[in-house]
Design a protein around this motif. Structure first.
Motif, mmCIF file in Angstrom:
data_model
loop_
_atom_site.group_PDB
_atom_site.id
_atom_site.type_symbol
_atom_site.label_atom_id
_atom_site.label_comp_id
_atom_site.label_asym_id
_atom_site.label_seq_id
_atom_site.Cartn_x
_atom_site.Cartn_y
_atom_site.Cartn_z
ATOM 1 N N UNK A 195 40.903 44.147 33.916
ATOM 2 C CA UNK A 195 40.821 44.893 35.176
ATOM 3 C C UNK A 195 39.425 44.752 35.768
ATOM 4 N N UNK A 196 39.169 45.534 36.799
ATOM 5 C CA UNK A 196 37.888 45.469 37.506
ATOM 6 C C UNK A 196 36.706 45.753 36.587
ATOM 7 N N UNK A 197 36.851 46.741 35.686
ATOM 8 C CA UNK A 197 35.728 47.105 34.816
ATOM 9 C C UNK A 197 35.349 45.962 33.879
ATOM 10 N N UNK A 198 36.341 45.239 33.369
ATOM 11 C CA UNK A 198 36.039 44.105 32.487
ATOM 12 C C UNK A 198 35.467 42.938 33.284
ATOM 13 N N UNK A 199 35.998 42.713 34.475
ATOM 14 C CA UNK A 199 35.494 41.631 35.324
ATOM 15 C C UNK A 199 34.047 41.885 35.724
ATOM 16 N N UNK A 200 33.717 43.147 36.015
ATOM 17 C CA UNK A 200 32.367 43.468 36.468
ATOM 18 C C UNK A 200 31.326 43.152 35.390
ATOM 19 N N UNK A 201 31.674 43.372 34.132
ATOM 20 C CA UNK A 201 30.746 43.044 33.038
ATOM 21 C C UNK A 201 30.395 41.550 33.069
ATOM 22 N N UNK A 202 31.402 40.731 33.353
ATOM 23 C CA UNK A 202 31.173 39.287 33.404
ATOM 24 C C UNK A 202 30.385 38.911 34.659
ATOM 25 N N UNK A 203 30.709 39.540 35.785
ATOM 26 C CA UNK A 203 29.952 39.284 37.014
ATOM 27 C C UNK A 203 28.470 39.592 36.817
ATOM 28 N N UNK A 204 28.198 40.749 36.207
ATOM 29 C CA UNK A 204 26.808 41.197 36.048
ATOM 30 C C UNK A 204 25.976 40.232 35.220
#
Length: 611
Positions: A124-133
């Motif tokens: 989901x968004x929370x897991x994707x954001x970790x990778x984006x960061x």
């Protein structure tokens, strides 16, 4: 019936996990494979349907250029899509790298970077954001596949695609290369890398355990050889699939062919059991502790005749069990009493778990023998097993026809167990890891020169080959008086006595007495508060309430009455919060990170010995 120690199955093991799965699809094509929640209902798929979806996803990974043994991450909670992703990775010849959804951004980046993941499935968004960061730190990461289709339409360009888009890539690849997935599956050797599971660990940075295809295949087939699970069984699976315990249950499903109902929401376990009505389930001891505490406290709240009947039932059930386990006959009057209480009490306890459970499997930490005996008295068998991530989760397990409560059972056929120097349990077999990823120093410490895995656990084998774990070698401590203390044994005793306890941690290394930190189960103590005129008080207020302090103190006194003088807890304190994964004080498999708890409460523990 004696437990099966025949190792003939080792001569006919499937070549790898991909072949094992594809063979199961062929053999059980029209049987149910998985069911999973969709809104308020449950959706079911056959092995053929699951197989078709996995082939498309695997082909999609091949279209993205995945090569043998390259790593693909899964950052997600337990759900059907996790299973699809894992099976697709293995069918494409890759190696699944697991990331707990609760893992923080820095540790997620460390795992994805250390493993050099080419692709990551993100829930989901929370897991994707970790990778984006941390994208700049992850040069090998070329693509993210999101379980949430909406995320593929964001601002990440073609870096993020959906599961359906990956399937479409697979369709095109299969149109040009119809046998692509089968060709790759057949080419995978048993000693190729299948998974990198990063141990959450109770100390230090996580280490990536390199587990080979032969290890997972062996685990599933060794359980199948014991003839305790069959195609008509139904598993309920909630365990974190990022943990080896969850992963080994998937291997077992591929070997045995039963269906699995999947829902990783821990707060839904009891409700789901009533709906799914499984024949077995794997769980960590904390789940059984909570269930035991909930049932006991509910009966205590009812009081009166119902509570008296409940207590008498377990008194009779325990007597019957003791006689049966000792091989002695049960007198007729006791049999009649037991039959009555089975109808009035025990059948209702079993119904809470769906009414069809043949047995539960407990692993990942020690199960208190008193709690196992309580369930057994109610006609619910908990088979405790033993293993660790470094040996693909399973090494020993009790068998429905050969078990000893308080033990972790006998070795799997094909597994060797020995007691090494200092009483350390050591393991050998096809399931032992190839080593730690990028950590030759740690690998050399974990494996002996002759290939035995050092577990770090202290244990003993009886004359029938049943293993008992007596504690972690590193957790044993000596008081200033020279007496050795095994914290897990004391801690498990308290949680069996006190139905309101969540965690009980003892300390006292090089001190002149033992002390303890205690946390309460928020649900259980809220129930107590409602029954004792304190409804509405929050957790912090309750643990500081004089009545709660007095109640817990009585349970500590009960514990001390069962201990040797040098083991007794002289001072203790209720913490103002329960331990959690989010606070970093529990691992995702619900083990206490003792060093973190001790560091967080260093001054409080010191005050026990200075005041």
């Amino acid at each position: 019936m004696p437990i099966n120690h025949d190792t003939n199955f080792l001569q006919n093991l499937p070549k790898n996990c991909a072949v094992q799965f594809l063979d199961r699809v062929e053999r059980s094509a029209n049987r149910e494979a998985f069911r999973f929640p969709r809104g308020e209902a449950w959706e079911s798929v056959t092995w053929r349907q699951a197989g078709d979806r996995v082939r498309r996803l695997a082909a999609g990974l091949l279209a993205l250029g995945l090569e043998p043994e390259q790593r693909v991450g899964i950052a997600s909670s337990t759900r059907y899509e996790w299973i699809l992703a894992d099976l697709a990775i293995m069918c494409a010849g890759g190696a699944t790298t697991t990331v707990y959804p609760s893992t923080g951004g820095e540790d997620t980046a460390y795992i994805v970077g250390d493993s050099e993941c080419r692709i990551v499935f993100a829930e989901d968004e929370s897991q994707l954001q970790k990778l984006r960061d941390h994208r700049a730190e992850l040069p090998a990461l070329g693509k993210v596949v999101s379980f949430d289709a909406a995320l593929a339409d964001g601002d990440d360009g073609d870096w993020v695609i959906s599961l359906d888009q990956l399937s479409e890539l697979g369709d095109a690849h299969l149109a040009a290369n119809p046998s692509a997935v089968d060709d790759v599956a057949q080419a995978i050797e048993p000693d190729q890398l299948a998974t990198l599971i990063y141990t959450s660990g109770t100390t230090g940075k996580p280490k990536g355990v390199r587990t080979l295809h032969r290890a997972w295949v062996f685990e599933g087939e060794a359980i199948k050889a014991q003839d305790i699970l069959h195609e008509d069984d139904l598993q309920f699976l909630w365990l974190p699939m990022a943990h080896s315990f969850g992963k080994v249950l998937l291997s077992t499903q591929l070997a045995c062919g039963f269906a699995t109902a999947i829902d990783g929401r821990v707060d839904k376990i009891v409700d789901n059991l009533g709906v799914v009505k499984p024949t077995f389930m794997g769980a960590a001891p904390r789940i059984f502790e909570k269930a035991h505490a909930r049932i006991v406290t509910m009966q205590a709240a009812e009081g009166g005749a119902k509570e008296k009947i409940f207590l008498k039932a377990f008194e009779v059930g325990t007597k019957v069990d003791e006689l049966k386990l000792a091989g002695k006959p049960v007198p007729l009057p006791l049999k009649v009493q037991h039959a009555l209480f089975d109808k009035l009490v025990f059948s209702k306890v079993r119904e809470r778990f769906g009414g069809r459970v043949k047995f539960f499997i407990s692993g990942s930490a020690a199960l208190n023998a008193d709690i196992a005996a309580w369930f057994h008295a109610a006609g619910i068998l908990i088979l405790e097993g033993y293993g660790m991530t470094e040996n693909a989760a399973g090494a020993t397990v009790n068998h429905p026809d050969a078990y000893k409560l308080g033990s972790v059972g006998q070795p799997f056929p094909g597994t060797e167990v020995r007691i090494g120097e200092g009483g350390e349990v050591q393991l050998k077999g096809p399931h032992v890891m190839a080593g730690y990823h990028n950590r030759p120093d740690a690998t050399a410490e974990a494996l002996t020169e002759d290939g035995w895995l050092r577990t770090g656990d202290k244990g003993e084998l009886d004359d029938e080959g049943f293993l008992r774990i007596t504690g972690r070698i590193k957790e044993l401590f000596k008081t200033s008086g020279g007496k050795y203390i095994a914290p897990p044994a004391i801690e498990a005793k308290f949680k069996a006595i006190c139905p309101y306890a969540s965690q009980f941690m003892v300390f006292g290394a090089e001190r002149n007495f033992v002390s303890a930190l205690i946390t309460l189960d928020p649900d259980a103590i809220a129930g107590w508060a409602a029954e004792n005129g304190k409804e509405g008080k929050d957790y912090t207020a309750l643990v500081n309430d004089d009545a709660v302090q007095a109640m817990v103190g009585e349970y500590v006194d009960q514990l001390n009455a069962q201990l040797n003088r040098w083991e007794t807890v002289k001072k203790w304190k209720l913490l103002d919060h329960d331990l959690s994964i989010e606070s970093g004080e529990l691992t995702p498999s619900l083990k206490v990170k003792r060093n973190v708890v001790e560091a967080n409460n260093k001054d409080l523990i010191a005050s026990f010995y200075t005041s």
